[in-house]
Enzyme design. Structure first.
Site, PDB file in Angstrom:
ATOM      1  N   HIS A   8     -12.700 -41.026 -37.938  1.00  0.00           N
ATOM      2  CA  HIS A   8     -13.944 -40.367 -38.052  1.00  0.00           C
ATOM      3  C   HIS A   8     -13.858 -38.784 -37.819  1.00  0.00           C
ATOM      4  O   HIS A   8     -13.307 -38.183 -36.795  1.00  0.00           O
ATOM      5  CB  HIS A   8     -14.987 -40.768 -37.129  1.00  0.00           C
ATOM      6  CG  HIS A   8     -16.320 -39.896 -37.015  1.00  0.00           C
ATOM      7  ND1 HIS A   8     -17.378 -40.696 -36.882  1.00  0.00           N
ATOM      8  CD2 HIS A   8     -16.422 -38.892 -37.036  1.00  0.00           C
ATOM      9  CE1 HIS A   8     -18.557 -39.876 -36.883  1.00  0.00           C
ATOM     10  NE2 HIS A   8     -18.005 -38.582 -36.694  1.00  0.00           N
ATOM     11  N   HIS A  57     -14.335 -34.502 -39.851  1.00  0.00           N
ATOM     12  CA  HIS A  57     -15.235 -33.648 -40.573  1.00  0.00           C
ATOM     13  C   HIS A  57     -14.465 -32.246 -41.103  1.00  0.00           C
ATOM     14  O   HIS A  57     -14.425 -31.125 -40.701  1.00  0.00           O
ATOM     15  CB  HIS A  57     -16.252 -32.920 -39.917  1.00  0.00           C
ATOM     16  CG  HIS A  57     -17.309 -34.015 -39.249  1.00  0.00           C
ATOM     17  ND1 HIS A  57     -18.562 -34.363 -40.266  1.00  0.00           N
ATOM     18  CD2 HIS A  57     -17.344 -34.613 -38.325  1.00  0.00           C
ATOM     19  CE1 HIS A  57     -19.126 -35.150 -39.439  1.00  0.00           C
ATOM     20  NE2 HIS A  57     -18.455 -35.734 -38.500  1.00  0.00           N
ATOM     21  N   LYS A  76     -16.071 -29.193 -42.564  1.00  0.00           N
ATOM     22  CA  LYS A  76     -16.525 -27.986 -41.370  1.00  0.00           C
ATOM     23  C   LYS A  76     -15.477 -27.410 -40.675  1.00  0.00           C
ATOM     24  O   LYS A  76     -15.335 -26.194 -40.007  1.00  0.00           O
ATOM     25  CB  LYS A  76     -17.609 -28.751 -40.482  1.00  0.00           C
ATOM     26  CG  LYS A  76     -18.717 -29.205 -40.962  1.00  0.00           C
ATOM     27  CD  LYS A  76     -19.736 -29.912 -39.773  1.00  0.00           C
ATOM     28  CE  LYS A  76     -21.076 -30.258 -40.282  1.00  0.00           C
ATOM     29  NZ  LYS A  76     -20.878 -31.674 -40.806  1.00  0.00           N
ATOM     30  N   HIS A 106     -23.744 -41.898 -38.363  1.00  0.00           N
ATOM     31  CA  HIS A 106     -23.705 -41.220 -36.826  1.00  0.00           C
ATOM     32  C   HIS A 106     -24.988 -41.712 -36.259  1.00  0.00           C
ATOM     33  O   HIS A 106     -26.169 -41.608 -36.589  1.00  0.00           O
ATOM     34  CB  HIS A 106     -24.232 -39.837 -37.240  1.00  0.00           C
ATOM     35  CG  HIS A 106     -22.661 -39.034 -37.531  1.00  0.00           C
ATOM     36  ND1 HIS A 106     -22.100 -39.453 -38.926  1.00  0.00           N
ATOM     37  CD2 HIS A 106     -21.990 -38.138 -36.923  1.00  0.00           C
ATOM     38  CE1 HIS A 106     -21.070 -38.620 -38.956  1.00  0.00           C
ATOM     39  NE2 HIS A 106     -21.078 -37.865 -37.737  1.00  0.00           N
ATOM     40  N   GLU A 154     -26.387 -39.692 -31.379  1.00  0.00           N
ATOM     41  CA  GLU A 154     -25.368 -38.855 -30.841  1.00  0.00           C
ATOM     42  C   GLU A 154     -26.408 -37.650 -29.920  1.00  0.00           C
ATOM     43  O   GLU A 154     -26.477 -36.520 -29.946  1.00  0.00           O
ATOM     44  CB  GLU A 154     -24.689 -38.039 -31.817  1.00  0.00           C
ATOM     45  CG  GLU A 154     -23.788 -36.963 -31.556  1.00  0.00           C
ATOM     46  CD  GLU A 154     -23.176 -36.193 -32.694  1.00  0.00           C
ATOM     47  OE1 GLU A 154     -22.329 -35.283 -32.362  1.00  0.00           O
ATOM     48  OE2 GLU A 154     -23.447 -36.386 -33.907  1.00  0.00           O
ATOM     49  N   ASP A 199     -13.021 -36.399 -34.656  1.00  0.00           N
ATOM     50  CA  ASP A 199     -14.337 -35.763 -35.029  1.00  0.00           C
ATOM     51  C   ASP A 199     -13.992 -34.222 -35.450  1.00  0.00           C
ATOM     52  O   ASP A 199     -13.380 -34.032 -36.525  1.00  0.00           O
ATOM     53  CB  ASP A 199     -15.352 -35.877 -33.750  1.00  0.00           C
ATOM     54  CG  ASP A 199     -16.829 -35.926 -34.275  1.00  0.00           C
ATOM     55  OD1 ASP A 199     -16.951 -35.791 -35.304  1.00  0.00           O
ATOM     56  OD2 ASP A 199     -17.257 -35.774 -33.170  1.00  0.00           O
ATOM     57  N   ASN A 200     -14.668 -33.255 -34.890  1.00  0.00           N
ATOM     58  CA  ASN A 200     -14.694 -32.033 -35.402  1.00  0.00           C
ATOM     59  C   ASN A 200     -13.573 -31.268 -34.754  1.00  0.00           C
ATOM     60  O   ASN A 200     -13.162 -31.570 -33.743  1.00  0.00           O
ATOM     61  CB  ASN A 200     -15.998 -31.024 -34.936  1.00  0.00           C
ATOM     62  CG  ASN A 200     -17.161 -31.906 -35.662  1.00  0.00           C
ATOM     63  OD1 ASN A 200     -17.730 -32.970 -35.217  1.00  0.00           O
ATOM     64  ND2 ASN A 200     -17.873 -31.114 -36.762  1.00  0.00           N
TER      65      ASN A 200
END
Length: 438
Positions: free
Chosen positions: A85, A87, A90, A235, A238, A335-336
């Site tokens: 997972h 991104h 971004k 998602h 969250e 994630d990010n």
């Protein structure tokens, strides 16, 4: 012969390696190798032509030629990571688009604005390729990224992803998931996106939100996926809203549709503030629907329960221990990274595992938790081979100096050795000037 030169040979032995018991395929841990109190097993591994060709208890196999032996002196060996997972579209925009108040709403606003201002093919390629360089150097062999489905940027983003997937073939297996609201998916453009995902082997995904049309939206998305034989990745919840129950409704819809594809749900944070009765009802449905769950504790810890002048009391992690006890597949992922949703991170899955252990108290015992960043996400991503330690598998391995978990997780293990098909790769991380030249 230097150690690195030894590892560049076609045939050698890795001596005195500690391997978590949970990372062996069944019946591939030597019966004479007894696990210690941390369920670590000390073994010797034979590597030939890029494959694991032998495993025995340490000291049981003697090699007369010292040029064929790399002694790990008790250091741990893991299969290469799977980051399920992320991104990438971004990532690494914090310097130009920070999140001044650190909230989820602030992150969305900053990210949307950044996409409108900067997301050209060159910009996306530079940032996404930088992220993949970091992932590869840290030891990731497969990665799934969510890609935003919005506006004119969408077409460029997907073209860049397909270019990178081709360029990184043989190094990192890449998968893409659409990211949008379910309302957006229930449009003609959403139907076209689903057709495209079916063509490129992508995954249909989105962010379910509680609303009066939620049931209809879920029905539409499941129908789209079932018609095109697409897997799903959502998602879910969250937030810390006790009324948020999108995970439960996804599970119930999956059961109603008798959905046979793989379903992955990420975050699931609202479970941490809901009543035991609601938690039990939700997790029973998740278990029955064969849904796999991803916890993203670093990003959630950063964003949630953030209020000016107030120390946060929620840890940003869902009920991973309870889920594992029920037999629900649980994973952790990056994630990010360095964007408005999380100002830090370096695409290092060991850091993710390290912090997850600390945040969610996954030690004493460590048990099967190493599978959460290796074996389980590898299975969910349907990789062509198990992500594990076994004879007959590719020698895609990470060699750590940390012998026991308190050593492995006490330092960054920046001196790890990453083997791909039995050969050491260059683990030099890219310079930040590559992604941010100013």
């Amino acid at each position: 012969m230097t150690p690195r030169t030894l590892l560049e040979q076609d045939r050698y032995w890795l001596y005195n390696a500690h391997v978590p018991l949970s990372l062996f395929l069944p019946k591939h841990c030597p019966p004479t190798a007894k696990p210690d109190s941390e369920k670590l097993v000390q073994v010797d591994l034979q590597i030939e032509d890029g494959m694991i060709t032998g495993i025995c208890a340490s000291g049981n196999r003697l090699v007369s030629d010292s040029n064929e032996v790399y002694d790990l002196k008790g250091g741990q060996v893991w299969p290469a990571f799977v980051d399920i997972h992320t991104h990438l579209d971004k990532g690494h925009i914090w310097d130009r688009s920070p999140n001044p108040n650190g909230t989820f709403e602030g992150a969305i606003a900053a990210s949307v604005q950044d996409s409108h201002l900067y997301w050209t093919a060159e910009d996306l390629y530079r940032r996404m390729n930088f992220a993949l360089k970091c992932s590869y150097a840290h030891g990731t062999q497969a990665l799934r990224t969510h890609l935003d489905f919005r506006g004119a940027e969408m077409e460029v983003t997907w073209e860049v992803f397909q270019t990178l997937r081709q360029e990184w073939q043989g190094k990192i297996d890449l998968q893409a998931v659409s990211l949008s609201t379910l309302e957006q998916l229930c449009t003609p453009e959403g139907q076209q996106l689903a057709d495209r995902l079916a063509e490129i082997g992508g995954i249909l995904g989105g962010m379910p939100l509680m609303n009066p049309n939620f049931s209809r939206q879920l029905d539409s998305v499941f129908s789209m996926a079932k018609e095109r034989n697409l897997d799903l990745d959502f998602h879910t919840d969250e937030n810390l809203n006790v009324e948020a129950r999108t995970l439960y409704h996804v599970a119930r819809t999956a059961l109603d549709y008798q959905f046979q594809g793989t379903i992955t749900c990420g975050h699931c944070c609202s479970l941490s503030v809901q009543t035991p009765e609601i938690v039990t009802q939700t997790l029973d449905a998740v278990k029955a629907a064969n849904i796999a769950l991803v916890s993203l504790p670093l990003c959630n810890l950063y964003l949630q329960d953030r209020q000016p002048g107030k120390t946060p009391t929620h840890r940003g992690v869902t009920l991973v221990q309870e889920m594992q006890t029920m037999g629900i597949p649980v994973m952790f992922a990056s994630d990010n990274c360095r964007d408005p949703f999380f100002a830090f991170g370096d695409h290092d899955v060991l850091e993710v595992f390290n912090q997850s252990v600390r945040i969610a108290h996954l030690d004493i015992p460590y048990g099967n938790w190493p599978q959460a960043v290796t074996t389980i996400p590898g299975k969910i991503m349907k990789l062509p081979y198990p992500v594990a330690i076994a004879v007959g598998l590719p020698a895609n391995l990470i060699l750590f100096k940390g012998r026991h978990f308190t050593e492995l997780l006490a330092r960054s293990q920046h001196d790890r050795i990453v083997l791909r098909n039995g050969k050491p790769i260059d683990t030099t991380l890219p310079d930040y000037a590559e992604v941010n030249p100013y």
